[in-house]
Design a protein around this motif. Structure first.
Motif, PDB file in Angstrom:
ATOM      1  N   PRO A 125       0.840  -1.208   0.000  1.00 52.89           N
ATOM      2  CA  PRO A 125       0.000   0.000   0.000  1.00 52.89           C
ATOM      3  C   PRO A 125       0.871   1.253   0.000  1.00 52.89           C
ATOM      4  O   PRO A 125       1.813   1.372   0.776  1.00 52.89           O
ATOM      5  N   VAL A 126       0.582   2.178  -0.906  1.00 52.85           N
ATOM      6  CA  VAL A 126       1.353   3.413  -1.003  1.00 52.85           C
ATOM      7  C   VAL A 126       0.395   4.579  -1.127  1.00 52.85           C
ATOM      8  O   VAL A 126      -0.763   4.404  -1.484  1.00 52.85           O
ATOM      9  N   PRO A 127       0.854   5.827  -0.834  1.00 52.77           N
ATOM     10  CA  PRO A 127       0.004   6.996  -1.049  1.00 52.77           C
ATOM     11  C   PRO A 127      -0.368   7.117  -2.522  1.00 52.77           C
ATOM     12  O   PRO A 127       0.338   6.639  -3.410  1.00 52.77           O
ATOM     13  N   ALA A 128      -1.496   7.757  -2.795  1.00 53.33           N
ATOM     14  CA  ALA A 128      -1.962   7.918  -4.171  1.00 53.33           C
ATOM     15  C   ALA A 128      -0.947   8.706  -4.983  1.00 53.33           C
ATOM     16  O   ALA A 128      -0.367   9.690  -4.513  1.00 53.33           O
ATOM     17  N   VAL A 129      -0.721   8.256  -6.197  1.00 51.70           N
ATOM     18  CA  VAL A 129       0.199   8.948  -7.094  1.00 51.70           C
ATOM     19  C   VAL A 129      -0.277  10.385  -7.305  1.00 51.70           C
ATOM     20  O   VAL A 129      -1.447  10.642  -7.560  1.00 51.70           O
ATOM     21  N   GLY A 130       0.652  11.346  -7.175  1.00 52.46           N
ATOM     22  CA  GLY A 130       0.319  12.755  -7.330  1.00 52.46           C
ATOM     23  C   GLY A 130      -0.003  13.464  -6.043  1.00 52.46           C
ATOM     24  O   GLY A 130      -0.076  14.692  -6.016  1.00 52.46           O
ATOM     25  N   SER A 131      -0.207  12.722  -4.943  1.00 54.51           N
ATOM     26  CA  SER A 131      -0.459  13.369  -3.659  1.00 54.51           C
ATOM     27  C   SER A 131       0.840  13.878  -3.066  1.00 54.51           C
ATOM     28  O   SER A 131       1.932  13.469  -3.468  1.00 54.51           O
ATOM     29  N   VAL A 132       0.738  14.789  -2.109  1.00 53.68           N
ATOM     30  CA  VAL A 132       1.932  15.382  -1.497  1.00 53.68           C
ATOM     31  C   VAL A 132       2.513  14.402  -0.487  1.00 53.68           C
ATOM     32  O   VAL A 132       1.834  13.982   0.451  1.00 53.68           O
ATOM     33  N   LEU A 133       3.763  14.051  -0.696  1.00 59.09           N
ATOM     34  CA  LEU A 133       4.452  13.182   0.261  1.00 59.09           C
ATOM     35  C   LEU A 133       5.088  14.011   1.361  1.00 59.09           C
ATOM     36  O   LEU A 133       5.018  13.668   2.540  1.00 59.09           O
ATOM     37  N   HIS A 134       5.722  15.126   0.972  1.00 60.05           N
ATOM     38  CA  HIS A 134       6.366  16.021   1.935  1.00 60.05           C
ATOM     39  C   HIS A 134       6.085  17.466   1.500  1.00 60.05           C
ATOM     40  O   HIS A 134       6.203  17.789   0.313  1.00 60.05           O
ATOM     41  N   PRO A 135       5.700  18.354   2.423  1.00 55.59           N
ATOM     42  CA  PRO A 135       5.307  19.719   2.039  1.00 55.59           C
ATOM     43  C   PRO A 135       6.470  20.623   1.646  1.00 55.59           C
ATOM     44  O   PRO A 135       6.236  21.775   1.251  1.00 55.59           O
ATOM     45  N   GLY A 136       7.692  20.159   1.764  1.00 60.39           N
ATOM     46  CA  GLY A 136       8.835  20.989   1.406  1.00 60.39           C
ATOM     47  C   GLY A 136       9.514  21.596   2.619  1.00 60.39           C
ATOM     48  O   GLY A 136       9.060  21.444   3.754  1.00 60.39           O
ATOM     49  N   VAL A 137      10.606  22.302   2.366  1.00 60.71           N
ATOM     50  CA  VAL A 137      11.433  22.850   3.436  1.00 60.71           C
ATOM     51  C   VAL A 137      11.777  24.299   3.128  1.00 60.71           C
ATOM     52  O   VAL A 137      12.142  24.631   1.992  1.00 60.71           O
ATOM     53  N   VAL A 138      11.648  25.164   4.135  1.00 59.79           N
ATOM     54  CA  VAL A 138      12.125  26.543   4.058  1.00 59.79           C
ATOM     55  C   VAL A 138      13.352  26.644   4.956  1.00 59.79           C
ATOM     56  O   VAL A 138      13.272  26.323   6.154  1.00 59.79           O
ATOM     57  N   VAL A 139      14.469  27.076   4.394  1.00 61.15           N
ATOM     58  CA  VAL A 139      15.732  27.129   5.135  1.00 61.15           C
ATOM     59  C   VAL A 139      16.044  28.573   5.534  1.00 61.15           C
ATOM     60  O   VAL A 139      16.055  29.470   4.686  1.00 61.15           O
ATOM     61  N   HIS A 140      16.282  28.791   6.825  1.00 64.79           N
ATOM     62  CA  HIS A 140      16.717  30.087   7.339  1.00 64.79           C
ATOM     63  C   HIS A 140      18.153  29.929   7.844  1.00 64.79           C
ATOM     64  O   HIS A 140      18.556  28.843   8.256  1.00 64.79           O
ATOM     65  N   ARG A 141      18.895  31.018   7.840  1.00 69.34           N
ATOM     66  CA  ARG A 141      20.259  31.000   8.350  1.00 69.34           C
ATOM     67  C   ARG A 141      20.406  32.010   9.478  1.00 69.34           C
ATOM     68  O   ARG A 141      19.815  33.085   9.416  1.00 69.34           O
ATOM     69  N   SER A 142      21.184  31.652  10.476  1.00 70.42           N
ATOM     70  CA  SER A 142      21.350  32.539  11.626  1.00 70.42           C
ATOM     71  C   SER A 142      22.798  32.512  12.111  1.00 70.42           C
ATOM     72  O   SER A 142      23.387  31.441  12.280  1.00 70.42           O
ATOM     73  N   ARG A 143      23.340  33.710  12.328  1.00 71.16           N
ATOM     74  CA  ARG A 143      24.679  33.803  12.916  1.00 71.16           C
ATOM     75  C   ARG A 143      24.650  33.465  14.403  1.00 71.16           C
ATOM     76  O   ARG A 143      25.683  33.174  14.999  1.00 71.16           O
ATOM     77  N   ALA A 144      23.441  33.537  15.008  1.00 71.28           N
ATOM     78  CA  ALA A 144      23.296  33.228  16.438  1.00 71.28           C
ATOM     79  C   ALA A 144      22.830  31.794  16.649  1.00 71.28           C
ATOM     80  O   ALA A 144      22.348  31.448  17.727  1.00 71.28           O
ATOM     81  N   HIS A 145      22.984  30.952  15.612  1.00 70.98           N
ATOM     82  CA  HIS A 145      22.462  29.583  15.659  1.00 70.98           C
ATOM     83  C   HIS A 145      22.875  28.832  16.919  1.00 70.98           C
ATOM     84  O   HIS A 145      22.079  28.084  17.494  1.00 70.98           O
ATOM     85  N   ALA A 146      24.096  28.999  17.346  1.00 63.88           N
ATOM     86  CA  ALA A 146      24.612  28.236  18.488  1.00 63.88           C
ATOM     87  C   ALA A 146      23.912  28.583  19.792  1.00 63.88           C
ATOM     88  O   ALA A 146      24.031  27.841  20.782  1.00 63.88           O
TER      89      ALA A 146
END
Length: 358
Positions: A125-146
């Motif tokens: 059994p698998v998700p229907a073809v054409g459906s969203v598997l993962h909504p995607g990723v938005v990447v932010h960067r920070s100099r204060a990450h630590a």
């Protein structure tokens, strides 16, 4: 992937990462790209993000969706912004929006578009073809990450940092102002933590708006409804600033008034009824006792809900001003609210006080 064919090191990794793995990790475990390609083409595995695979064929759970984004971003990645706010309970979870992560400024990870389920020859059994598997990723960067993350099973930004990031992501300064107040009041975030983080990592935009939000919170505003009363009713109409969360003793217990004007010599109390808990029996009884205590003390009181405070702030301001004037307050400047002009032209100054004003 049958257990007998899985190297122990890789199986431990898969268990820790909810069945997700990157191409780099597979290569380090001695799993060649050709075997990865065969499993993908056979439909035994799924490509979740660029270089991130899932060794199961069903839809991803929310923890798997978040884990995929984190391992895509690399070891230092943190859940942040709206995604961290969802995990903290500041905003409701929405599985359709991309996962936000923050990485150190030096990393080159790029955002990812949603991944859709493609065709395959899997017998499972698998998700229907054409459906969203993962909504995607938005990447932010920070100099204060630590300094902004919590080292948990799924690392995320701290509560105060999340509230600030959520506000800074808003499209306007006013929206950022409301967002920070809403996050702090709804999630009961320590104001001292927010103030400290704003000093340590000053945001690049909306600095004035966020500073004003902290000032209003420091004055005692404890909900978005109280914010609307302070800004849309008092400030917008040139009314005096109330003292907020003042203590009052009722039946031997210390309760708190939302707004009172004793600081300007007027005994008026304003209560803002916008919480679902006001329907609880115990709270209703407490409020009745507080009303009776105010009446016995000869103090006038007004009660407003969310609908009128947000929907008709001019009417609320007119009612508050009427009582303030009746009790001796004198307006020294003109009402600065342009929306009230129609009211003044129709009723005149006497309409506001029933002819009691000078």
């Amino acid at each position: 992937m049958p257990p007998e064919q899985t190297p122990r090191e890789l199986q431990v990794l898969l268990d820790a990462q909810l069945g997700l793995v990157t191409q780099a990790q597979l290569t380090a475990c001695g799993f060649p790209r050709t075997r990865v390609r065969k499993r993908l083409e056979a439909g035994h595995w799924q490509r979740v993000l660029h270089g991130v695979y899932c060794v199961t064929t069903g839809p991803l759970t929310r923890p798997m969706t978040l884990m995929a984004a984190l391992i895509y971003g690399g070891g230092p990645a943190l859940l942040s912004h709206r995604t961290a706010a969802e995990e903290w309970g500041i905003v409701p979870a929405d599985p359709s929006v991309p996962v936000h992560i923050t990485v150190p400024y030096r990393l080159s990870a790029k955002g990812q578009s949603p991944t859709y389920v493609g065709g395959g020859s899997a017998r499972f059994p698998v998700p229907a073809v054409g459906s969203v598997l993962h909504p995607g990723v938005v990447v932010h960067r920070s100099r204060a990450h630590a300094y902004i993350g919590l080292d948990t099973a799924m690392p995320r930004t701290t509560l105060a940092d999340t509230a600030i990031d959520l506000a800074v992501a808003e499209p306007t300064a006013r929206a950022a102002y409301v967002s920070l107040i809403s996050s702090v009041t709804n999630r009961r975030i320590r104001l001292a933590d927010v103030r400290q983080r704003l000093q340590e990592r000053t945001p690049r935009r909306y600095r004035r708006a966020l500073k004003d939000a902290v000032r209003l919170l420091a004055e005692g505003v404890q909900s978005v409804l109280e914010y609307h009363f302070a800004v849309d009713v008092e400030q917008a109409h040139g009314l005096p600033r109330a003292d907020r969360q003042g203590p009052v003793i009722v039946d031997g217990r210390t309760l708190w008034e939302d707004c009172e004007y004793t600081g300007c010599g007027i005994p008026l109390i304003v209560r803002l009824d916008g919480r679902w808990s006001h329907s609880m029996r115990e709270v209703k009884f407490r409020d009745r006792r507080r009303d009776n205590a105010a009446e016995l003390a000869g103090r006038p009181r007004l009660v407003f809900g969310y609908e009128e405070t947000v929907g008709t702030p001019c009417v609320v301001a007119q009612e508050v001003e009427r009582v303030l004037r009746r009790e001796g307050w004198v307006r020294r400047d003109e009402n600065p609210c342009p929306a009230c002009e129609s009211f003044w032209s129709e009723w005149g100054p006497e309409g506001l006080t029933g002819g009691e004003a000078a």
